[in-house]
Write a protein that holds these residues in place. Structure first.
Motif, mmCIF file in Angstrom:
data_model
loop_
_atom_site.group_PDB
_atom_site.id
_atom_site.type_symbol
_atom_site.label_atom_id
_atom_site.label_comp_id
_atom_site.label_asym_id
_atom_site.label_seq_id
_atom_site.Cartn_x
_atom_site.Cartn_y
_atom_site.Cartn_z
ATOM 1 N N SER A 1 1.096 -0.923 0.075
ATOM 2 C CA SER A 1 -0.044 0.437 -0.083
ATOM 3 C C SER A 1 1.261 0.878 0.046
ATOM 4 C CB SER A 1 -1.364 0.119 0.991
ATOM 5 O OG SER A 1 -0.088 0.453 2.314
ATOM 6 N N LYS B 1 0.304 4.144 2.169
ATOM 7 C CA LYS B 1 0.230 4.273 3.205
ATOM 8 C C LYS B 1 1.337 4.038 4.075
ATOM 9 C CE LYS B 1 -3.995 6.153 4.223
ATOM 10 N NZ LYS B 1 -4.610 6.033 2.455
ATOM 11 N N LEU B 2 1.903 2.697 3.867
ATOM 12 C CA LEU B 2 3.074 1.652 4.465
ATOM 13 C C LEU B 2 3.959 1.851 3.499
ATOM 14 C CD1 LEU B 2 3.528 0.361 6.606
ATOM 15 C CD2 LEU B 2 3.146 -1.632 5.297
ATOM 16 N N HIS B 3 4.180 1.962 2.398
ATOM 17 C CA HIS B 3 5.859 1.963 1.745
ATOM 18 C C HIS B 3 5.792 2.586 0.131
ATOM 19 C CE1 HIS B 3 5.384 -2.633 2.766
ATOM 20 N NE2 HIS B 3 4.498 -2.351 2.370
ATOM 21 N N GLN C 1 11.315 0.240 8.243
ATOM 22 C CA GLN C 1 11.025 1.052 6.978
ATOM 23 C C GLN C 1 11.111 2.443 6.727
ATOM 24 O OE1 GLN C 1 8.603 -0.147 4.687
ATOM 25 N NE2 GLN C 1 8.274 -1.869 5.421
ATOM 26 N N ASN D 1 10.871 4.891 5.197
ATOM 27 C CA ASN D 1 9.681 5.985 5.489
ATOM 28 C C ASN D 1 9.233 6.169 6.981
ATOM 29 O OD1 ASN D 1 7.720 3.847 5.129
ATOM 30 N ND2 ASN D 1 7.755 3.978 3.214
ATOM 31 N N TRP D 2 9.479 5.483 8.240
ATOM 32 C CA TRP D 2 8.407 5.896 9.070
ATOM 33 C C TRP D 2 8.685 6.789 9.772
ATOM 34 C CZ3 TRP D 2 4.259 4.365 9.630
ATOM 35 C CH2 TRP D 2 3.503 4.068 10.628
ATOM 36 N N MET E 1 -0.762 3.027 12.539
ATOM 37 C CA MET E 1 -1.327 2.801 11.464
ATOM 38 C C MET E 1 -0.368 1.575 10.759
ATOM 39 S SD MET E 1 -0.835 4.524 7.773
ATOM 40 C CE MET E 1 0.197 4.650 7.097
ATOM 41 N N LEU E 2 0.852 1.666 11.410
ATOM 42 C CA LEU E 2 2.141 0.845 11.061
ATOM 43 C C LEU E 2 1.364 -0.733 11.800
ATOM 44 C CD1 LEU E 2 5.167 -0.144 10.141
ATOM 45 C CD2 LEU E 2 5.540 0.846 12.813
ATOM 46 N N GLU F 1 -1.057 -2.097 9.348
ATOM 47 C CA GLU F 1 -1.017 -2.512 8.508
ATOM 48 C C GLU F 1 -0.602 -3.272 8.905
ATOM 49 O OE1 GLU F 1 -0.539 -2.022 5.238
ATOM 50 O OE2 GLU F 1 -1.739 0.010 5.664
#
Lengths: 299, 211
Positions: free
Chosen positions: A75, A77-79, B102, B104-105, B112-113, B116
């Motif tokens: 997604s 949103k996450l990646h 990740q 971009n976290w 949200m993480l 996911e």
């Protein structure tokens, strides 16, 4: 022949990888957006060109496609993106890289064994840009640019639960600009609006990054202060009161004298919900407004 | 209306097939995610589509708060997979899947993480279990992107386009347990009436190999 043409004409990226994760097919869309021609990348490991993909999450999903014939969804949103590609309209987007929604799935040979995996890459940059704008519009106050009441109430609920769960301090400050109706009546709404903006900017500059300032109503503001106990919140409230009274406010060349009334409350173990904290701060503000230009704390 | 009754032998074959399928799925999952996972012997039940909430309520009795991941699977065997995970398991799954790395976290979006992470676990578990059953029965299914449900599982309703009102559905339930992380959850694979008819035929074809 027809399918090869479709794969090259379609407005999305298509990549096919073999079991060693070497590129078997790289469509024209991928070539155009990555500047890597198919004849350069086909037959070589994907990681030679995109080393950042060589990480556990991506590898796990590849394994699950080959082992179970599973699909994997990456997604946005996450990646954010899988392939660092330039955004199509790079001058009009806030993103450094094209935002992508990617899907991975199996390609089987005649005996049903998974022989390859495909990756489809959709450009969702524009959608994400609009989504972010919508989220901002939904959470910010259009006049002052600080958070709105809806966002504040959601944050208050979250912070209240968090402070209860971890036994951490949480305080709330409610501010009302004294006699603000007079400013509007005497100098017009444009001056009033400028004053509200200037006041919000000034208060915001005094707060920490973790604090939240929101416009609660016409000339009412709230500050949500995580990890802050009652005495510290009272000190901050007093400083804001003094700062407001001592500032020479000039809006559209009109000099204004502003004061604020402030109600302060801190979260206590016996409070059963965030509404109680809000009510206590509101009660304290009501009391403060009886005298104007003062701070009242709920004890 | 298609014949949806299962003979005792058919039930036994289905049970055995599910045991094999889920056994293989558990072994493969261990290899894919690098963690040992136990899948209980599946519990198979037929019920009327309109009785889903009662069926779920019975199965989930005694459970605390949980989160729910939903995913459709489409093929000759088609329906909806529901994965119920304890509400607090998100954090454990984030570390299990190494998602906190990740690049971009940002820390503000921890919720949200976690969401996911649950979706990813759902995707892999559902894919493994549905994939194995359909592989044994010679079908290939497509999956919708998994999504997190916000309502209580006990209020779930089945989508009309897959489950005609008044028809039957079959539920295959397994309890799964990630050993090292001490996470236990439940997976429901609910297939529609057409799938039941296909399942009966496929089971008989499957048995013919051994006769």
């Amino acid at each position: 022949m027809i399918f090869k043409q479709i794969a090259d004409m379609i407005n999305m990226g298509l990549v096919v990888l073999d079991e060693d994760l070497k590129v078997h097919f790289w469509n024209r869309w991928m070539a155009l957006h990555s500047d890597i021609p198919a004849d350069e990348i086909v037959g070589r490991s994907l990681f030679e060109f995109f080393p950042d993909l060589n990480e556990p999450n991506f590898l796990r999903n590849c394994r699950s496609v080959f082992t179970f014939g599973n699909f994997a969804f990456f997604s946005q949103k996450l990646h954010r993106y899988l392939f660092p590609l330039r955004p199509v309209y790079s001058d009009k987007t806030p993103f450094d890289y094209m935002q992508q929604s990617c899907t991975m799935g199996p390609i089987r040979c005649r005996d049903n064994r998974v022989q390859f995996l495909f990756l489809s890459v959709s450009d969702v940059t524009e959608v994400v840009k609009y989504e972010e704008q919508l989220v901002e519009m939904n959470s910010k106050d259009a006049l002052t640019g600080i958070y709105n009441r809806r966002f504040f109430e959601t944050s208050l609920q979250t912070e209240f639960k968090r402070s209860k769960r971890h036994g951490r301090a949480l305080s709330l400050i409610m501010i009302d600009l004294d006699y603000f109706k007079r400013v509007n009546d005497l100098h017009g709404h444009q001056v009033g609006d400028d004053a509200l903006r200037a006041f919000a900017t000034r208060v915001q500059s005094r707060l920490r990054q973790s604090d939240l300032l929101a416009r609660y109503g016409g000339e009412e503001f709230v500050c949500l202060l995580p990890e802050t106990d009652g005495p510290a919140a009272r000190d901050l409230a007093e400083e804001l009161r003094r700062m407001t009274a001592e500032t020479q406010w000039v809006c559209r060349e009109v000099e204004l004298q502003l004061t604020i009334s402030v109600g302060v409350a801190q979260s206590r173990p016996e409070m059963d919900g965030f509404e109680t904290l809000l009510k206590k701060a509101d009660d304290a503000l009501y009391e403060a407004k009886a005298g104007r230009n003062r701070v009242v704390c709920y004890d | 209306m298609s014949d949806t009754r299962f003979s005792t032998t058919e039930k036994d074959i289905l049970q055995e097939l599910m045991n094999i399928g889920f056994g293989q799925a558990a072994a493969d999952l261990a290899q894919v995610i690098g963690l040992s996972i136990e899948l209980s012997i599946p519990d198979i039940q037929l019920f009327k589509v309109c009785e889903l909430s009662r069926h779920m309520a019975e199965k989930m009795a005694g459970e605390q708060e949980f989160s729910l991941v939903e995913q459709y699977f489409l093929g000759k065997f088609q329906g909806i997979a529901l994965l119920a995970l304890p509400a607090r398991s998100g954090k454990k799954l984030v570390s299990l899947f190494g998602l906190q790395d990740q690049c971009n976290w940002s820390s503000e979006n921890l919720e949200m993480l976690e969401k996911e992470a649950m979706i990813e676990v759902g995707n892999i578990l559902i894919g493994a279990c549905v994939g194995k059953i359909t592989e044994l029965l010679n079908d290939v299914v497509l999956f919708s992107p998994p999504r997190m449900m916000i309502q209580d599982v006990r209020d779930s309703i089945l989508p009309n386009h897959l489950f005609a009102p008044g028809s039957l559905a079959i539920s295959l339930k397994t309890v799964f347990h990630f050993e090292r992380k001490k996470i236990t959850g439940q997976l429901f694979l609910i297939a529609n009436q057409d799938s039941i008819a296909w399942l009966k035929t496929a089971l008989n074809t499957f048995m013919e190999q051994y006769e």
